[in-house]
Design a protein around this motif. Structure first.
Motif, PDB file in Angstrom:
ATOM      1  N   GLY A 121      64.988  18.953 -81.364  1.00 12.79           N
ATOM      2  CA  GLY A 121      64.353  20.732 -81.131  1.00 12.79           C
ATOM      3  C   GLY A 121      63.107  20.727 -81.624  1.00 12.79           C
ATOM      4  N   TYR A 122      62.771  19.184 -82.928  1.00 11.59           N
ATOM      5  CA  TYR A 122      61.484  18.938 -83.129  1.00 11.59           C
ATOM      6  C   TYR A 122      60.222  18.772 -82.367  1.00 11.59           C
ATOM      7  CZ  TYR A 122      61.844  14.021 -82.450  1.00 11.59           C
ATOM      8  OH  TYR A 122      61.671  13.025 -81.938  1.00 11.59           O
ATOM      9  N   ASP A 123      58.868  19.141 -82.375  1.00 15.27           N
ATOM     10  CA  ASP A 123      57.740  19.253 -81.599  1.00 15.27           C
ATOM     11  C   ASP A 123      56.415  17.920 -82.342  1.00 15.27           C
ATOM     12  OD1 ASP A 123      57.854  21.402 -80.788  1.00 15.27           O
ATOM     13  OD2 ASP A 123      57.953  22.365 -83.083  1.00 15.27           O
ATOM     14  N   ILE A 124      56.374  17.248 -83.364  1.00 18.59           N
ATOM     15  CA  ILE A 124      55.299  16.838 -83.441  1.00 18.59           C
ATOM     16  C   ILE A 124      56.420  15.008 -84.410  1.00 18.59           C
ATOM     17  CG2 ILE A 124      53.513  16.521 -85.808  1.00 18.59           C
ATOM     18  CD1 ILE A 124      52.983  19.160 -85.025  1.00 18.59           C
ATOM     19  N   ILE A 125      55.533  13.854 -84.474  1.00 21.38           N
ATOM     20  CA  ILE A 125      55.949  12.616 -84.954  1.00 21.38           C
ATOM     21  C   ILE A 125      54.783  12.666 -86.147  1.00 21.38           C
ATOM     22  CG2 ILE A 125      56.014  10.328 -85.157  1.00 21.38           C
ATOM     23  CD1 ILE A 125      57.459  10.779 -81.984  1.00 21.38           C
ATOM     24  N   GLY A 126      55.352  12.727 -87.900  1.00 17.36           N
ATOM     25  CA  GLY A 126      54.487  12.654 -88.897  1.00 17.36           C
ATOM     26  C   GLY A 126      54.832  10.706 -89.324  1.00 17.36           C
ATOM     27  N   LEU A 127      53.498  10.414 -89.412  1.00 20.69           N
ATOM     28  CA  LEU A 127      53.722   8.782 -90.135  1.00 20.69           C
ATOM     29  C   LEU A 127      52.647   8.685 -91.355  1.00 20.69           C
ATOM     30  CD1 LEU A 127      51.435   6.636 -89.448  1.00 20.69           C
ATOM     31  CD2 LEU A 127      52.587   7.623 -87.200  1.00 20.69           C
ATOM     32  N   SER A 128      53.170   7.526 -92.738  1.00 19.56           N
ATOM     33  CA  SER A 128      52.481   8.087 -93.485  1.00 19.56           C
ATOM     34  C   SER A 128      51.388   6.479 -92.803  1.00 19.56           C
ATOM     35  CB  SER A 128      52.963   7.831 -95.171  1.00 19.56           C
ATOM     36  OG  SER A 128      53.618   9.671 -95.170  1.00 19.56           O
ATOM     37  N   TYR A 129      50.820   5.867 -93.482  1.00 20.28           N
ATOM     38  CA  TYR A 129      49.463   4.871 -93.742  1.00 20.28           C
ATOM     39  C   TYR A 129      49.517   4.894 -94.911  1.00 20.28           C
ATOM     40  CZ  TYR A 129      47.528   1.008 -92.936  1.00 20.28           C
ATOM     41  OH  TYR A 129      47.141  -0.294 -92.428  1.00 20.28           O
ATOM     42  N   TYR A 130      50.068   3.678 -95.764  1.00 24.52           N
ATOM     43  CA  TYR A 130      48.815   3.473 -96.787  1.00 24.52           C
ATOM     44  C   TYR A 130      49.334   1.833 -96.357  1.00 24.52           C
ATOM     45  CZ  TYR A 130      49.661   7.961 -98.115  1.00 24.52           C
ATOM     46  OH  TYR A 130      49.510   9.127 -98.382  1.00 24.52           O
ATOM     47  N   SER A 131      47.650   1.077 -96.809  1.00 23.73           N
ATOM     48  CA  SER A 131      47.467  -0.399 -96.597  1.00 23.73           C
ATOM     49  C   SER A 131      48.360  -1.052 -97.348  1.00 23.73           C
ATOM     50  CB  SER A 131      46.298  -0.792 -96.303  1.00 23.73           C
ATOM     51  OG  SER A 131      45.965  -0.535 -97.343  1.00 23.73           O
ATOM     52  N   LYS A 132      48.488  -0.517 -98.410  1.00 26.25           N
ATOM     53  CA  LYS A 132      49.020  -0.687-100.295  1.00 26.25           C
ATOM     54  C   LYS A 132      50.576  -0.968 -99.935  1.00 26.25           C
ATOM     55  CE  LYS A 132      49.601  -0.574-104.571  1.00 26.25           C
ATOM     56  NZ  LYS A 132      49.522  -0.112-106.379  1.00 26.25           N
ATOM     57  N   TRP A 133      51.550  -0.285 -99.016  1.00 27.91           N
ATOM     58  CA  TRP A 133      53.222  -0.196 -98.724  1.00 27.91           C
ATOM     59  C   TRP A 133      53.297  -0.137 -97.649  1.00 27.91           C
ATOM     60  CZ3 TRP A 133      51.030   4.610-101.739  1.00 27.91           C
ATOM     61  CH2 TRP A 133      50.924   3.900-103.088  1.00 27.91           C
ATOM     62  N   SER A 134      52.457  -0.638 -96.611  1.00 23.88           N
ATOM     63  CA  SER A 134      52.337  -1.244 -94.667  1.00 23.88           C
ATOM     64  C   SER A 134      52.424  -2.585 -94.914  1.00 23.88           C
ATOM     65  CB  SER A 134      51.988  -0.282 -93.677  1.00 23.88           C
ATOM     66  OG  SER A 134      52.326  -0.267 -92.766  1.00 23.88           O
ATOM     67  N   LYS A 135      53.148  -2.878 -93.754  1.00 23.75           N
ATOM     68  CA  LYS A 135      53.565  -4.113 -93.620  1.00 23.75           C
ATOM     69  C   LYS A 135      52.134  -4.634 -91.845  1.00 23.75           C
ATOM     70  CE  LYS A 135      58.665  -5.028 -94.527  1.00 23.75           C
ATOM     71  NZ  LYS A 135      58.948  -6.232 -93.541  1.00 23.75           N
ATOM     72  N   GLU A 136      51.933  -3.044 -92.087  1.00 25.45           N
ATOM     73  CA  GLU A 136      50.540  -2.910 -90.704  1.00 25.45           C
ATOM     74  C   GLU A 136      49.405  -2.830 -90.989  1.00 25.45           C
ATOM     75  OE1 GLU A 136      51.775  -4.098 -87.634  1.00 25.45           O
ATOM     76  OE2 GLU A 136      53.663  -3.285 -88.014  1.00 25.45           O
ATOM     77  N   ASP A 137      48.518  -3.694 -89.925  1.00 25.90           N
ATOM     78  CA  ASP A 137      46.674  -3.154 -90.402  1.00 25.90           C
ATOM     79  C   ASP A 137      46.750  -1.893 -88.968  1.00 25.90           C
ATOM     80  OD1 ASP A 137      47.078  -4.221 -87.099  1.00 25.90           O
ATOM     81  OD2 ASP A 137      45.208  -6.141 -88.646  1.00 25.90           O
ATOM     82  N   PHE A 138      45.468  -1.980 -88.706  1.00 24.83           N
ATOM     83  CA  PHE A 138      44.781  -0.922 -88.256  1.00 24.83           C
ATOM     84  C   PHE A 138      45.903  -1.231 -87.157  1.00 24.83           C
ATOM     85  CE2 PHE A 138      41.109   2.070 -89.727  1.00 24.83           C
ATOM     86  CZ  PHE A 138      41.983   2.718 -90.782  1.00 24.83           C
ATOM     87  N   SER A 139      45.668  -1.974 -85.775  1.00 30.74           N
ATOM     88  CA  SER A 139      46.432  -2.302 -84.600  1.00 30.74           C
ATOM     89  C   SER A 139      47.654  -2.486 -84.413  1.00 30.74           C
ATOM     90  CB  SER A 139      45.837  -3.921 -84.082  1.00 30.74           C
ATOM     91  OG  SER A 139      46.620  -4.112 -85.365  1.00 30.74           O
ATOM     92  N   GLY A 140      49.002  -2.450 -85.504  1.00 29.90           N
ATOM     93  CA  GLY A 140      49.368  -2.405 -85.254  1.00 29.90           C
ATOM     94  C   GLY A 140      50.064  -1.040 -85.801  1.00 29.90           C
ATOM     95  N   LEU A 141      48.880  -0.659 -86.630  1.00 29.51           N
ATOM     96  CA  LEU A 141      49.914   1.347 -86.827  1.00 29.51           C
ATOM     97  C   LEU A 141      48.919   1.731 -85.230  1.00 29.51           C
ATOM     98  CD1 LEU A 141      49.259   3.926 -88.228  1.00 29.51           C
ATOM     99  CD2 LEU A 141      46.542   4.024 -88.567  1.00 29.51           C
ATOM    100  N   SER A 142      47.843   1.574 -84.473  1.00 26.64           N
ATOM    101  CA  SER A 142      47.542   1.979 -83.414  1.00 26.64           C
ATOM    102  C   SER A 142      48.630   2.147 -82.574  1.00 26.64           C
ATOM    103  CB  SER A 142      45.976   1.874 -83.028  1.00 26.64           C
ATOM    104  OG  SER A 142      46.384   1.777 -81.720  1.00 26.64           O
TER     105      SER A 142
END
Length: 445
Positions: A227-248
């Motif tokens: 019943g939800y519509d949108i997937i929201g995510l946080s991206y902070y390079s400090k706390w993520s293992k991913e760079d921009f390619s992983g985010l994409s």
């Protein structure tokens, strides 16, 4: 798909129809939850001749204001319902849409902790679900009665762990039967409150850091969260293992796998390592990406590129976290000033930085592209491609053919394959096509 069997289909098999370029909404957002407190603390802002922070963000092109709400935060007079009403009224007066972010806690709820409100702590799981439903519904009914219904609602904030817990449990396995019951109660609260409203809020579920998103939504789907519509995510390079390619790649995969809109609903980037106060700044060169120097220009470029990345991957917007949390005489529970002044959109004299204008920058807007396969009586037809991150999607039978619609970067080269069974995609021919500049239909052999 078999990459070795790459076949180019353009231009022979492309029929451009000329779909509208902006046939869906795109969000340039700012979380302004601190603004009322900052104004009370004497903060000064300027953007040309404009000094009101709500007007500044509206005039710079931000079309979405995010605001958090705690259940009963006795430690602060802010981020309660009265404070939220002020923020929503100010944003709507500027013509902006609003995203209301339910933390479902008396304090910060985030990827590391989801603490139950004190008033709900002793309740059974069923009674906690009822309390969450009633609180969500009643809050929105109050806002609706004052013509302040938000256009979007977050059912939880950075809900990586199980919600309504008695202690931080970042790495503890989630009881998904309980978790799904709570999320579905919140979702129902939004739907019931808006049943007779002219504004029907879209519902967002929110997970921190891209590496956690797909596994979380896979588990939520299996548990019956719906019943939800949108997937929201946080991206902070400090706390993520991913760079921009992983985010994409994450945006791409979850958009096509779960069939939801995707918004990067929190991000941030420093413009300097210098501090304006004694509070410890959370971001700086220690967490910077190589392509983006810690400078005003680097911050602005970061904002442009994360938005373009999101558009290219199928997402619909970005929200910057607390761009107006500047340094003032006031104290947090930890220190005097701000932990974020070096990542705000204002310099230490209150003047807007170049990043303020990221909504006005030049972007390559996605175009609607429809893939079509002839209907020869087959029971089904499936499609996959590099633009879906390899995720298989079911095509729909329509007027003598099977079709699938996607919003893609115009003039880009993509690889796509199709088969009558999902398993057949592994051996399907890999077809190389170019997305038409104005969108259109790509007929696949």
């Amino acid at each position: 798909m078999k990459p070795k069997n790459l076949i180019s289909l353009l231009p022979a098999l492309v029929l451009a129809i000329g779909f509208p370029v902006h046939a869906r909404d795109y969000w340039f957002g700012a979380d302004l939850s601190y603004v009322n407190e900052m104004k009370d603390c004497g903060a000064r802002y300027s953007y040309g001749t404009q000094t009101d922070p709500y007007a500044i963000f509206a005039r710079s092109g931000h079309n979405l204001v995010r605001v958090r709400i705690w259940v009963d935060a006795k430690w602060t007079p802010y981020s309660n319902l009265a404070d939220v009403e002020k923020t929503i009224a100010a944003a709507k007066a500027q013509g902006q849409k609003v995203l209301l972010d339910f933390h479902y806690s008396d304090d910060w709820a985030d990827g590391g902790k989801q603490l139950v409100p004190a008033a709900w702590a002793g309740l059974s799981d069923d009674d906690q679900a009822k309390a969450l439903y009633q609180y969500t519904r009643d809050t929105l009914n109050t806002l609706k009665a004052k013509n302040l219904m938000p256009e979007m609602v977050q059912v939880g904030n950075e809900t990586n762990g199980e919600i309504l817990r008695t202690q931080p449990e970042e790495h503890v396995a989630i009881n998904w039967a309980r978790n799904a019951k709570l999320f579905n109660a919140g979702i129902k609260g939004v739907r019931d409150a808006s049943a007779d409203s002219t504004i029907k809020p879209e519902i967002m579920l929110h997970v921190a850091q891209p590496e956690n998103v797909e596994p979380w939504f896979e588990q939520a789907t299996k548990a019956g969260v719906t019943g939800y519509d949108i997937i929201g995510l946080s991206y902070y390079s400090k706390w993520s293992k991913e760079d921009f390619s992983g985010l994409s790649e994450t945006i791409r995969r979850v958009h096509y796998r779960f069939g939801k809109a995707v918004v990067v609903v929190e991000t941030g980037y420093a413009f300097t390592d210098d501090a304006a106060d004694s509070a410890h700044n959370l971001l700086g060169s220690d967490s910077a990406l190589k392509a983006y120097p810690v400078s005003p220009a680097g911050q602005a470029l970061y904002m442009h590129d994360i938005m373009q990345l999101t558009l290219d991957a199928g997402g619909q917007g970005v929200v910057y976290w607390e761009p107006a949390w500047v340094s003032t005489k006031c104290r947090t529970r930890w220190a005097q000033g701000s932990d974020w002044e070096n990542a705000a959109f204002f310099d230490y004299k209150g003047k807007a930085l170049p990043a303020m204008d990221w909504p006005k920058a030049s972007y390559v807007w996605p175009v609607e592209t429809r893939f079509a396969v002839a209907d020869k009586g087959q029971a089904a037809q499936y499609l996959s491609g590099d633009f879906t991150g390899g995720v298989p999607v079911a095509m729909l039978r329509e007027g003598g053919r099977f079709v699938y619609s996607a919003w893609l970067r115009p003039d880009s080269d993509i690889v796509v394959g199709h088969a009558e069974a999902e398993a057949g995609l592994d051996t399907a021919e890999a077809l190389q096509v170019k997305v038409p500049k104005t969108g259109g239909v790509i007929t696949l052999p």
